[in-house]
Motif scaffolding. Sequence first.
Motif, PDB file in Angstrom:
ATOM      1  N   LEU A  98      18.059  46.796  75.179  1.00 50.05           N
ATOM      2  CA  LEU A  98      19.508  46.724  75.092  1.00 50.05           C
ATOM      3  C   LEU A  98      20.138  47.764  74.045  1.00 50.05           C
ATOM      4  O   LEU A  98      21.368  48.486  74.395  1.00 50.05           O
ATOM      5  CB  LEU A  98      19.902  45.456  74.934  1.00 50.05           C
TER       6      LEU A  98
ATOM      7  N   ILE B  81      23.910  55.293  76.412  1.00 49.07           N
ATOM      8  CA  ILE B  81      25.332  55.317  77.304  1.00 49.07           C
ATOM      9  C   ILE B  81      26.546  55.053  76.429  1.00 49.07           C
ATOM     10  O   ILE B  81      26.673  54.259  75.798  1.00 49.07           O
ATOM     11  CB  ILE B  81      25.191  54.217  78.202  1.00 49.07           C
ATOM     12  N   LYS B  82      27.383  56.012  76.273  1.00 46.39           N
ATOM     13  CA  LYS B  82      28.211  56.265  75.072  1.00 46.39           C
ATOM     14  C   LYS B  82      29.491  55.304  75.582  1.00 46.39           C
ATOM     15  O   LYS B  82      29.731  54.584  74.469  1.00 46.39           O
ATOM     16  CB  LYS B  82      29.022  57.494  75.087  1.00 46.39           C
ATOM     17  N   GLY B  83      29.706  54.568  76.580  1.00 48.49           N
ATOM     18  CA  GLY B  83      30.410  53.632  76.851  1.00 48.49           C
ATOM     19  C   GLY B  83      30.153  52.187  76.444  1.00 48.49           C
ATOM     20  O   GLY B  83      30.832  51.470  76.519  1.00 48.49           O
ATOM     21  N   LEU B  84      28.819  52.351  76.167  1.00 44.38           N
ATOM     22  CA  LEU B  84      28.413  50.912  76.258  1.00 44.38           C
ATOM     23  C   LEU B  84      28.141  50.619  74.784  1.00 44.38           C
ATOM     24  O   LEU B  84      27.095  49.932  74.278  1.00 44.38           O
ATOM     25  CB  LEU B  84      27.288  50.657  77.071  1.00 44.38           C
TER      26      LEU B  84
ATOM     27  N   TRP C 290      29.480  48.355  72.781  1.00 46.27           N
ATOM     28  CA  TRP C 290      29.268  46.922  72.595  1.00 46.27           C
ATOM     29  C   TRP C 290      27.700  46.292  73.025  1.00 46.27           C
ATOM     30  O   TRP C 290      27.271  45.230  72.355  1.00 46.27           O
ATOM     31  CB  TRP C 290      30.229  45.987  73.578  1.00 46.27           C
ATOM     32  N   LEU C 291      26.995  47.101  73.620  1.00 40.06           N
ATOM     33  CA  LEU C 291      25.650  46.798  73.995  1.00 40.06           C
ATOM     34  C   LEU C 291      24.830  46.901  72.821  1.00 40.06           C
ATOM     35  O   LEU C 291      23.847  46.082  72.442  1.00 40.06           O
ATOM     36  CB  LEU C 291      25.076  47.627  74.980  1.00 40.06           C
TER      37      LEU C 291
ATOM     38  N   LEU D  59      19.707  51.205  75.233  1.00 46.81           N
ATOM     39  CA  LEU D  59      20.639  51.633  76.428  1.00 46.81           C
ATOM     40  C   LEU D  59      22.068  52.016  75.826  1.00 46.81           C
ATOM     41  O   LEU D  59      22.896  52.688  76.396  1.00 46.81           O
ATOM     42  CB  LEU D  59      20.554  50.457  77.237  1.00 46.81           C
ATOM     43  N   GLY D  60      22.454  51.118  74.723  1.00 50.36           N
ATOM     44  CA  GLY D  60      24.016  51.151  74.212  1.00 50.36           C
ATOM     45  C   GLY D  60      23.951  52.425  73.537  1.00 50.36           C
ATOM     46  O   GLY D  60      25.060  53.211  73.642  1.00 50.36           O
TER      47      GLY D  60
END
Length: 53
Positions: free
Chosen positions: A14, A21-24, A26-27, A17-18
């Motif tokens: 997680l 992926i730039k928009g995540l 919060w992940l 992945l965060g």
Amino acid sequence: MGLLVGLLIVWAVLIVLGMVIKGLFWLIVVGAVLFVATGVIGIVKRGALNARR
């Protein structure tokens, strides 16, 4: 012990992945908090098991 390792791997995925992926963003935060919490729980439980012996 196997469940703990599995959870640590999931939380690490997680986090990665965060970061990918730039928009995540919060992940990253959620994954990091869960990773640390799982590690602390594992250390505490291991210490409790060793204290019983």
